[in-house]
Scaffold this active site. Structure first.
Site, PDB file in Angstrom:
ATOM      1  N   ARG A 149       0.868  -1.191   0.000  1.00  0.00           N
ATOM      2  CA  ARG A 149       0.000   0.000   0.000  1.00  0.00           C
ATOM      3  C   ARG A 149       0.894   1.227   0.000  1.00  0.00           C
ATOM      4  NH1 ARG A 149      -5.045   2.017   3.645  1.00  0.00           N
ATOM      5  NH2 ARG A 149      -6.012   0.529   2.227  1.00  0.00           N
ATOM      6  N   HIS A 205      -7.509   0.881  -6.213  1.00  0.00           N
ATOM      7  CA  HIS A 205      -7.720   0.125  -4.974  1.00  0.00           C
ATOM      8  C   HIS A 205      -8.433  -1.188  -5.335  1.00  0.00           C
ATOM      9  CE1 HIS A 205      -7.918  -0.738  -0.865  1.00  0.00           C
ATOM     10  NE2 HIS A 205      -8.777   0.166  -0.427  1.00  0.00           N
ATOM     11  N   GLN A 214     -10.382  -3.585  -2.838  1.00  0.00           N
ATOM     12  CA  GLN A 214     -11.652  -2.973  -2.421  1.00  0.00           C
ATOM     13  C   GLN A 214     -12.748  -3.284  -3.446  1.00  0.00           C
ATOM     14  OE1 GLN A 214     -12.176  -0.700   0.446  1.00  0.00           O
ATOM     15  NE2 GLN A 214     -14.288  -1.140  -0.088  1.00  0.00           N
ATOM     16  N   ASP A 228     -16.712   8.468  -1.198  1.00  0.00           N
ATOM     17  CA  ASP A 228     -15.435   8.269  -0.504  1.00  0.00           C
ATOM     18  C   ASP A 228     -15.031   9.630   0.054  1.00  0.00           C
ATOM     19  OD1 ASP A 228     -12.901   7.360   0.302  1.00  0.00           O
ATOM     20  OD2 ASP A 228     -12.020   7.537  -1.700  1.00  0.00           O
ATOM     21  N   CYS A 258     -16.121   2.961   0.958  1.00  0.00           N
ATOM     22  CA  CYS A 258     -15.003   2.058   1.272  1.00  0.00           C
ATOM     23  C   CYS A 258     -14.548   2.181   2.718  1.00  0.00           C
ATOM     24  CB  CYS A 258     -13.845   2.336   0.325  1.00  0.00           C
ATOM     25  SG  CYS A 258     -13.316   4.059   0.322  1.00  0.00           S
ATOM     26  N   ARG A 318     -14.009  -7.300   2.701  1.00  0.00           N
ATOM     27  CA  ARG A 318     -12.597  -7.074   2.359  1.00  0.00           C
ATOM     28  C   ARG A 318     -11.788  -8.329   2.706  1.00  0.00           C
ATOM     29  NH1 ARG A 318     -10.334  -2.329   2.214  1.00  0.00           N
ATOM     30  NH2 ARG A 318      -8.830  -3.529   0.995  1.00  0.00           N
TER      31      ARG A 318
HETATM   32  N1  NVA Z   1      -9.472   7.625  -1.329  1.00  0.00           N
HETATM   33  C1  NVA Z   1      -9.133   7.107  -0.019  1.00  0.00           C
HETATM   34  C2  NVA Z   1      -9.484   5.662   0.081  1.00  0.00           C
HETATM   35  C3  NVA Z   1      -9.240   5.049   1.433  1.00  0.00           C
HETATM   36  C4  NVA Z   1      -9.588   3.587   1.488  1.00  0.00           C
HETATM   37  C5  NVA Z   1      -7.650   7.348   0.236  1.00  0.00           C
HETATM   38  O1  NVA Z   1      -6.845   7.087  -0.649  1.00  0.00           O
HETATM   39  O2  NVA Z   1      -7.320   7.811   1.327  1.00  0.00           O
HETATM   40  N1   CP Z   2     -11.169   0.798   2.767  1.00  0.00           N
HETATM   41  C1   CP Z   2      -9.884   0.702   3.165  1.00  0.00           C
HETATM   42  O1   CP Z   2      -8.963   0.431   2.395  1.00  0.00           O
HETATM   43  O2   CP Z   2      -9.702   0.911   4.495  1.00  0.00           O
HETATM   44  P1   CP Z   2      -8.305   1.028   5.257  1.00  0.00           P
HETATM   45  O3   CP Z   2      -7.654   2.322   4.786  1.00  0.00           O
HETATM   46  O4   CP Z   2      -8.653   1.050   6.706  1.00  0.00           O
HETATM   47  O5   CP Z   2      -7.455  -0.144   4.889  1.00  0.00           O
END
Ligand code: NVA
Ligand code: CP
Length: 331
Positions: free
Chosen positions: A107, A134, A137, A230, A271, A316
């Protein structure tokens, strides 16, 4: 369907059949777990590395629980806890970790990084979120839609808010792959990139789906099966952008009116994490500065009977388990 040895970096790399296979496999693994059937033998003794250059609750816990359920061991590398990118290149890191681990989750920031990691690792690499995509997800979201609506093909999904980041991009690709109707309903400054839109339009033509970009909430939300949003400011973006995001995206907040426009069949998805009240540090800071207590979604919708966000969160784990089993297992 044989996916052994494959990376899981973005859904553009997978055929619709492969995506549906992973969703079905996740549904089976979920059922098995609910029935108390042990899954420990499936990947017994394998080791995986979990690299997190951004924070996480769901993704990290999903990888860890799924790995443990499958009999695997995990090593967690926290943000800034490794040499990656600072003292050691991605290519070198990949070649080191590839010698020790059977699979690597990453990540972080640019998609290029996870692609580079995959190029050199020699073992399957899974994208646990980048700025652009993602994909794990997506599998959870599709499993959730399938469970609640009983189908994927033909489903109308309306994404409201920041559609030019990982979630908007990924949902558009996934819907196009699976013959669904995707609408990005937001200010034109937040539409996904033109090149990705045209890729998805072409794809949707083949699958029977559609891709629509709209600034008009009334027409876009009408008849939607899924209303999705989101956060307006994603991980890694500077705090200063809150002001312009609020100005431009507040008209696209998911509230009761939007759900009513959609109709009774519509479910609400996110998400997570979500800013729907003042119980978070960021939520309170934004409230003190701008006087807005609910951001991308109102508390009423988030807590309402059409909200399926916690099913999504649970899924998930089941879908990440399916990805690991399919790419590390023998069949
Ligand atoms: N768009 C958000 C998604 C988190 C799961 C981010 O990248 O922070
Ligand atoms: N939806 C998601 O990816 O959550 P986290 O950032 O908690 O992993």
């Amino acid at each position: 369907m044989k996916l052994t040895g494959r990376h899981f970096l973005k859904l553009m790399d997978y055929t619709p059949e492969e995506i549906l296979y992973l969703i079905d496999l996740a549904a089976k693994l979920k059922q098995e777990k609910k029935q108390g059937v042990s899954q420990l033998a499936k990947l017994q003794g394998k080791n995986i590395a979990l690299i997190f250059e951004k924070t996480s609750t769901r993704t990290r816990c999903s990888f860890e629980v799924a790995a443990h359920d499958l009999g695997m061991h995990t090593t967690y590398l926290a943000p800034s806890a490794s040499q990656i990118g600072k003292k050691e290149s991605i290519a070198d890191t990949a070649r080191v970790l590839g010698r020790m681990f059977d699979g690597i989750e990453y990540r972080g920031f640019e998609q290029e990084i996870v692609e580079e990691l995959a190029k050199y690792a020699g073992v399957p690499v899974w994208n646990g979120l980048t700025n652009e995509f993602h994909p794990t997800q997506m599998l959870a979201d599709m499993l959730t839609i399938q469970e609640h609506l009983g189908r994927l093909k033909g489903v109308k999904l309306v994404y409201m808010g920041d559609a030019r980041y990982n979630m908007g991009n990924s949902l558009m690709v996934t819907c196009a792959k699976l013959g669904m109707h995707f609408t990005a309903c937001t200010s034109k400054n937040y539409f996904p990139e033109a090149e990705l839109v045209s890729y998805c339009e072409k794809l949707a033509k083949e699958t029977g789906g559609t891709v629509t970009l709209s600034e008009d909430v009334e027409t876009a939300a009408k008849g939607a099966d899924v209303i999705y949003t989101d956060v307006w400011v994603s991980m890694g973006e500077p705090e200063e952008v809150w002001e312009e995001r609020i100005q431009e995206l507040l008209p696209y907040q998911v509230n009761q009116r939007v759900m009513e426009l959609a109709g009774e069949q519509a479910v609400f998805m996110h998400c997570l994490p979500a800013y729907h009240d003042l119980k978070t540090e960021v939520g309170r800071k934004v409230y003190e500065k701008f006087g807005i207590a609910e951001l991308e979604v109102t508390d009423e919708v988030f807590e309402g009977s059409r909200s399926v966000v916690f099913d999504e969160a649970e899924n998930r784990m089941h879908t990440i388990k399916a990805v690991m089993l399919a790419t590390l297992g023998e069949s």
